[in-house]
Scaffold this active site. Structure first.
Site, PDB file in Angstrom:
ATOM      1  N   GLU A 234      38.404  40.104  40.094  1.00  0.00           N
ATOM      2  CA  GLU A 234      38.884  38.761  39.119  1.00  0.00           C
ATOM      3  C   GLU A 234      40.307  38.228  39.964  1.00  0.00           C
ATOM      4  O   GLU A 234      41.487  38.409  38.961  1.00  0.00           O
ATOM      5  CB  GLU A 234      39.101  39.489  37.191  1.00  0.00           C
TER       6      GLU A 234
ATOM      7  N   GLU B  50      31.147  41.489  33.796  1.00  0.00           N
ATOM      8  CA  GLU B  50      31.681  42.099  32.008  1.00  0.00           C
ATOM      9  C   GLU B  50      30.724  41.442  30.656  1.00  0.00           C
ATOM     10  O   GLU B  50      31.430  40.477  30.748  1.00  0.00           O
ATOM     11  CB  GLU B  50      33.044  42.460  32.126  1.00  0.00           C
TER      12      GLU B  50
END
Length: 683
Positions: A245, A323
């Protein structure tokens, strides 16, 4: 037992119904979904002239014809030809897709973090992942736990990564590994080791020399363990994630080119041969993308516009949702976060009908045992609670949920064969514990390691202890003498209790609690005093922020000078309270005192939990206690707090001894009465 029987009966009814209705046909809801979802999605499709982009928009996001997936031959133990690993395929006029061993493959992934689950329960959780219908396990790798001191690595016991991965293979699961070095995951400092902060110039997650060198040394060790576990080495790892991320961080314009080089040098040159991936949310996809590495996306629900962002960085590649958040974490003082099971089922159904690979985060969250929890900062520091239940598919204690049964029913309609459901582990209630003995913190100082003597305060990470690696977790006690009152000023992270006591007193009986410092409170008024007194400042690390640029500012303890009326205080005695098992072993030789009624101040309380001849999982409830930590047979269960939302602490039965168990509470504020156990959580 009542809860186990209730869930077992529920599972049997739902699963049998699932097999009867879905083994050869589909539900009327999914039939409608198959016919009408293309019409609905077509309204969201972007109007583009680029032919390749048009193929992506229309072909990628429209549902495919429902068919039964038969992956019984695509398991780690059965697939013998390992010449071709996980790859992406794209053909004109059709959707891009993954192949594994040359066979078309859709990733049904679920996240379980080995470091948040007792090792004795790994098999149970993995079997439940497989029985639900998942074919892939994903897990992070926490640098801070594996290298607690520079060059000192720990892959033993609950941190035995290789054993966890091999167990997944044995059960029939593939593995996507997410080694960081930064993992976020609501871990202290996002999984980065706190000793990095000893360098006053350190800038984490950048090309700063000290950070890069530390990462390289860690990966020298970690990747050597990972290489033999890869698919082409006959292991179960089919993909490895690069960083994590970074698009939402993106503060160093040189870092992503470095990461691209890093993926070559740190991973490929160290022997990683499987598919590489990145992971970002849609908003930050462009900043986190690495050319030549498969971009995956994180999301809360099925959003067409999010996939459009993905199409801007790569085309003709299969979509992977790294995710899909089926729940969320809790923070102290906040509300308990939950997510509707039907919404989760609906989103996963759309993934499958659109032939989108996905990973459920979390399938099983587990527990932030000890001090591993991270924190958030949005104008105020909030520590992540001890439970990492996450409102996941399995509960913190490994029990089935409505989400589990809905997903199993869904997967049962598209997967040829599902294994039988594993039995639930029984829960128990034990007699309430009333601690009978206690020790004020001040009586315990002699059992701590030798204190640090310093002219000025030293922050936790810079203390000259642990072979020069400082202190990572727990509390620090600062003592110095003062001979006048006035305005006390100190920079504290995270919270500090401040008090003074007379020099003539050997115990803390006449302690006067001045108040709290921290989280924006930097000043306290100390009343006038007639004689010199001992100033004590007890500072707790409540979890380092795990997300955003705020990770640069996570040194704990007293982080600057302490003054009274702008005059610096000097001559500090500094005690480190890391609450290790060796400390509790030494504490057993202490002379404990009978508990005083309504004692105020930090103290340890000792009791005995009687678990019978066959200990089972249970949940501790501390109704009349305020704030502190619970230790069972020297193991740190984690933090409790009267502010909630978490009301119980999960106690694994495997950590209990038959019959008598030592239970110690470190209560920071005021003594309570009983410690209860119940057979279900209250989160």
């Amino acid at each position: 037992m009542r809860r186990e029987q209730r869930w077992t009966r529920l599972s049997e009814r739902r699963v049998m119904g699932s097999l009867q209705r879905f083994s050869l046909c589909f539900s009327w809801k999914r039939i409608l979904c198959i016919f009408f979802l293309p019409v609905i999605l077509s309204g969201f499709a972007p109007r583009v002239k680029d032919k390749e982009h048009l193929i992506f928009a229309n072909a990628q996001l429209q549902p495919a014809q429902y068919s039964m997936f038969n992956w019984s031959h695509l398991t780690p133990l059965k697939l013998t030809d390992r010449s071709v690993g996980l790859q992406t395929e794209s053909r004109v006029g059709s959707k891009p897709y993954f192949t594994l061993g040359g066979h078309k493959f859709l990733i049904f992934g679920g996240s379980i973090h080995y470091f948040r689950v007792p090792k004795e329960y790994w098999r149970d959780r993995l079997l439940k992942l497989k029985a639900c219908g998942f074919n892939t396990l994903t897990t992070y790798v926490p640098w801070n736990l594996h290298e607690p001191q520079r060059g000192k690595f720990d892959f033993s016991g609950n941190l035995d990564l290789e054993a966890f991965v091999l167990m997944a293979a044995e059960i029939g699961l593939w593995v996507i590994l997410r080694p960081g070095p930064y993992i976020c995951s609501e871990m202290d400092l996002g999984g980065l080791p706190s000793w990095l902060l000893q360098d006053p110039k350190m800038i984490l997650r950048t090309t700063y020399k000290g950070f890069v060198e530390a990462v390289n040394k860690y990966f020298d060790h970690l990747i050597s363990r990972v290489v033999p576990l890869q698919y082409r080495k006959r292991g179960p790892i089919i993909a490895v994630q690069v960083e994590n991320e970074y698009g939402s961080f993106a503060e160093d314009k040189d870092y992503m080119p470095y990461i691209q080089k890093f993926s070559q040098q740190a991973l490929l040159e160290r022997g990683i041969v499987e598919l590489l991936m990145t992971s970002d949310d849609a908003k930050h996809m462009l900043k986190g993308y690495i050319e030549g590495v498969l971009a995956t996306i994180n999301m809360n629900t099925f959003q067409i516009n999010d996939f459009k962002q993905l199409s801007q960085v790569q085309r003709n590649k299969p979509i992977m949702v790294m995710e899909f958040w089926v729940g969320w974490f809790d923070t102290w003082g906040g509300k308990h976060m939950i997510k509707n099971a039907e919404d989760v089922e609906d989103t996963v159904s759309k993934f499958i009908t659109s032939e989108i690979s996905f990973n459920v985060y979390m399938f099983h969250g587990g527990t932030n045992f000890g001090f591993m929890n991270g924190a958030t900062y949005f104008g105020k520091h909030r520590g992540v609670v001890t439970s990492y239940d996450y409102d996941a598919v399995l509960t913190e204690a490994g029990d089935y949920t409505e989400k589990y049964f809905k997903l199993r029913k869904l997967f049962g309609s598209v997967v040829v064969h599902l294994p039988p459901l594993p039995k639930l582990s029984p829960k128990a209630e034990y007699p309430a514990v009333k601690p009978s003995l206690y020790l004020p913190l001040w009586d315990v100082l002699q059992y701590l390691n030798k204190p640090v003597i310093s002219h000025t305060p030293v922050n936790m990470e810079s203390l000259p202890i642990n072979n020069g690696n400082g202190q990572s977790y727990g509390l620090v006690l600062y003592e110095t003498f003062i001979c006048c009152g006035g305005s006390l000023h100190a920079n504290v992270q995270d919270t500090a209790q401040v008090g003074v006591s007379r020099l003539s007193m050997e115990v803390f009986l006449n302690e006067k609690n001045i108040g709290l410092l921290g989280d924006g409170i930097k000043k306290l008024n100390i009343p006038k005093i007639r004689e010199c007194q001992l100033l004590r400042i007890l500072v707790e690390n409540q979890g380092r922020v795990n997300f955003s640029w705020k990770i640069q500012d996570q040194r704990k303890g007293l982080t600057g000078s302490v003054t009274i009326d702008n005059i610096p205080l000097n001559g500090f005695i500094i005690y480190s309270l890391e609450m290790t098992m060796s400390f509790f072993e030494r504490l057993r030789s202490a002379t404990w005192k009978p508990v005083r009624k309504n004692y105020s101040g930090p103290a340890f309380y000792l009791g005995t939990l009687k678990a019978g001849s066959s200990p089972k999982d249970t949940f501790l409830r501390l109704l009349n206690w305020n704030y502190g930590f619970v230790f069972i047979n020297g193991r740190n269960l984690g933090r409790y707090s009267i502010i909630g939302p978490q009301e119980t602490l999960y106690l694994p039965g495997t950590w209990l001894h038959p019959r008598d168990n030592e239970i110690i509470l470190f209560e920071k504020r005021k003594s309570g009465s009983y410690i209860q156990t119940i057979d279900e959580p209250k989160l």
